[in-house]
Design an enzyme around this catalytic site. Structure first.
Site, short mmCIF file in Angstrom:
data_model
loop_
_atom_site.label_atom_id
_atom_site.label_comp_id
_atom_site.label_asym_id
_atom_site.label_seq_id
_atom_site.Cartn_x
_atom_site.Cartn_y
_atom_site.Cartn_z
N VAL A 76 0.84 -1.20 0.00
CA VAL A 76 0.00 0.00 0.00
C VAL A 76 0.87 1.25 0.00
CG1 VAL A 76 -1.77 1.28 1.28
CG2 VAL A 76 -1.82 -1.21 1.26
N CYS A 77 0.55 2.17 -0.90
CA CYS A 77 1.22 3.47 -0.98
C CYS A 77 0.28 4.50 -0.38
CB CYS A 77 1.55 3.80 -2.43
SG CYS A 77 2.31 5.41 -2.66
#
Length: 141
Positions: A76-77
């Site tokens: 996840v960014c």
């Protein structure tokens, strides 16, 4: 294992999954009602280090997860998960999970992590939504 990390994680883990490993959590992110993610429960792994809460956990969906802000590896960014951006030791696991849930339906086009999902999100919203709904159907329980 750091006493601080163990104490904080023990306190935050309200519903243990039977696992003895406090440093790796398996979670399910529900899609919000009224969104294209509705009815999905999306598997997320949170990996903590001994430096937690000084450093954020690594949050990861299954590889190939379709979303503009999820790397092909599933990582996840999100700014609150980046120690050089918005991470603060006061951020709780609940706040992380809510942030990831919010990200699903509110992608950040200024921080793309996956080319295909990003391109569809900015150029063909109809096809993007179709792909999201297909993925949501894959993760219903």
């Amino acid at each position: 294992m750091s006493g601080i990390a163990r104490g904080r994680l023990s306190e935050e883990r309200k519903n243990p999954d039977g696992s003895a490993n406090l440093m790796k959590w398996t979670c399910g992110i529900p899609g919000r009602k009224g969104t294209d993610w509705e009815n999905g429960i999306f598997p997320l792994t949170m990996a903590f280090t001994d430096d937690y809460p000084s450093k954020p956990p690594k949050c990861q969906f299954p590889s190939g997860f379709f979303h503009p802000n999820i790397y092909p590896s599933g990582t996840v960014c999100l700014s609150i998960l980046n120690e050089d951006e918005d991470w603060k030791p006061s951020i709780t696991v609940k706040q992380i999970l809510l942030g990831v849930q919010e990200l699903l339906d509110s992608p950040n086009p200024n921080s793309p992590a996956q080319q295909d999902a990003y391109a569809l999100f900015v150029t063909n919203r109809t096809e993007y939504k179709r792909r999201v709904k297909l993925q949501s159907a894959k993760y219903t329980q």
